[in-house]
Design a protein around this motif. Structure first.
Motif, PDB file in Angstrom:
ATOM      1  N   ALA A  73      52.149  44.366  44.363  1.00  0.00           N
ATOM      2  CA  ALA A  73      51.830  45.266  45.478  1.00  0.00           C
ATOM      3  C   ALA A  73      52.255  44.650  46.803  1.00  0.00           C
ATOM      4  N   ASP A  74      52.866  43.454  46.737  1.00  0.00           N
ATOM      5  CA  ASP A  74      53.375  42.762  47.914  1.00  0.00           C
ATOM      6  C   ASP A  74      52.252  42.427  48.881  1.00  0.00           C
ATOM      7  N   ARG A  75      51.183  41.869  48.337  1.00  0.00           N
ATOM      8  CA  ARG A  75      50.050  41.450  49.150  1.00  0.00           C
ATOM      9  C   ARG A  75      50.359  40.094  49.763  1.00  0.00           C
ATOM     10  N   SER A  76      50.621  40.025  51.041  1.00  0.00           N
ATOM     11  CA  SER A  76      50.967  38.762  51.689  1.00  0.00           C
ATOM     12  C   SER A  76      49.730  37.976  52.125  1.00  0.00           C
ATOM     13  N   GLU A  77      48.601  38.663  52.352  1.00  0.00           N
ATOM     14  CA  GLU A  77      47.384  37.966  52.744  1.00  0.00           C
ATOM     15  C   GLU A  77      46.544  37.686  51.502  1.00  0.00           C
ATOM     16  N   THR A  78      45.787  36.592  51.546  1.00  0.00           N
ATOM     17  CA  THR A  78      44.849  36.297  50.473  1.00  0.00           C
ATOM     18  C   THR A  78      43.711  37.304  50.547  1.00  0.00           C
ATOM     19  N   THR A  79      43.327  37.815  49.407  1.00  0.00           N
ATOM     20  CA  THR A  79      42.294  38.844  49.344  1.00  0.00           C
ATOM     21  C   THR A  79      41.272  38.488  48.275  1.00  0.00           C
ATOM     22  N   ASP A  80      40.009  38.738  48.543  1.00  0.00           N
ATOM     23  CA  ASP A  80      38.958  38.597  47.531  1.00  0.00           C
ATOM     24  C   ASP A  80      38.830  39.947  46.837  1.00  0.00           C
TER      25      ASP A  80
END
Length: 189
Positions: A50-57
């Motif tokens: 999904a091209d998540r560039s930020e770290t996510t919980d």
């Protein structure tokens, strides 16, 4: 700096079925055995693709049919760091698992829509929503629910395309599953 908060909602029956179809096709095409299906690896690949560039919980929610043992989510099988058997850390974020069993009172695709609508639509704490499911009988309702979400970062993995003016992005689920099965780019052609 705190991480973003996300939810990954997965129709377990669709995931198992879709993976099975891809496995059968590509094992025959490549002439080799592919990696096993892993309920833990799937959400990390969905987030990665999904091209998540930020770290996510992430809270990972599997919806499954209680009568179908093939779709019962398992304890994560390949985590980088296991957290009490129900969560793990990965380079794209932290993943915490839960499952909602459908006791055949409603169809799984109906339950998928209900969980989205009842639990997540008005939740202002969610920054990212990722969904995976084939709710063909609920397509219009899914679109309506996704359009009414408060979060603005929505990725819907589906075999059907979203309208051009949709508030959310629709990605093809083939790529995360291909990565999980160990397929190379050349083998996908």
């Amino acid at each position: 700096m705190s991480n973003k908060k996300g939810v990954i909602l997965i129709d377990a029956a669709f995931a198992v079925s879709f993976c099975g179809v891809l496995r059968a096709h590509f094992e025959e095409k490549t002439g080799r055995a592919l990696a096993p299906f892993d309920f833990a690896e799937l959400p990390t690949l969905l987030a990665f693709c999904a091209d998540r560039s930020e770290t996510t919980d992430y809270s990972v929610v599997y919806i499954y049919d209680a009568a179908d043992s093939k779709t019962h989510p398992t304890i994560p099988g390949s985590p980088d760091e296991l957290l009490d058997g129900v969560a793990f850390l990965h380079q794209v974020g932290e993943f915490a698992f839960s499952a909602i069993s459908n006791e055949r009172m409603v169809a799984v695709d109906e339950m998928f829509v209900q969980v989205l609508a009842d639990v997540y639509v008005d939740n202002a704490d969610i920054d990212v929503l990722i969904t995976l499911g084939d709710c063909s009988t609920q397509d219009e309702r899914i679109r309506d629910v996704l359009e009414s979400m408060k979060c603005t970062d929505i990725i819907n993995y589906s075999l059907r395309s979203a309208s051009a003016d949709a508030k959310y992005v629709t990605n093809n689920p083939v790529y995360p599953f291909a990565m999980m099965l160990g397929l190379t780019a050349d083998e996908l052609e």
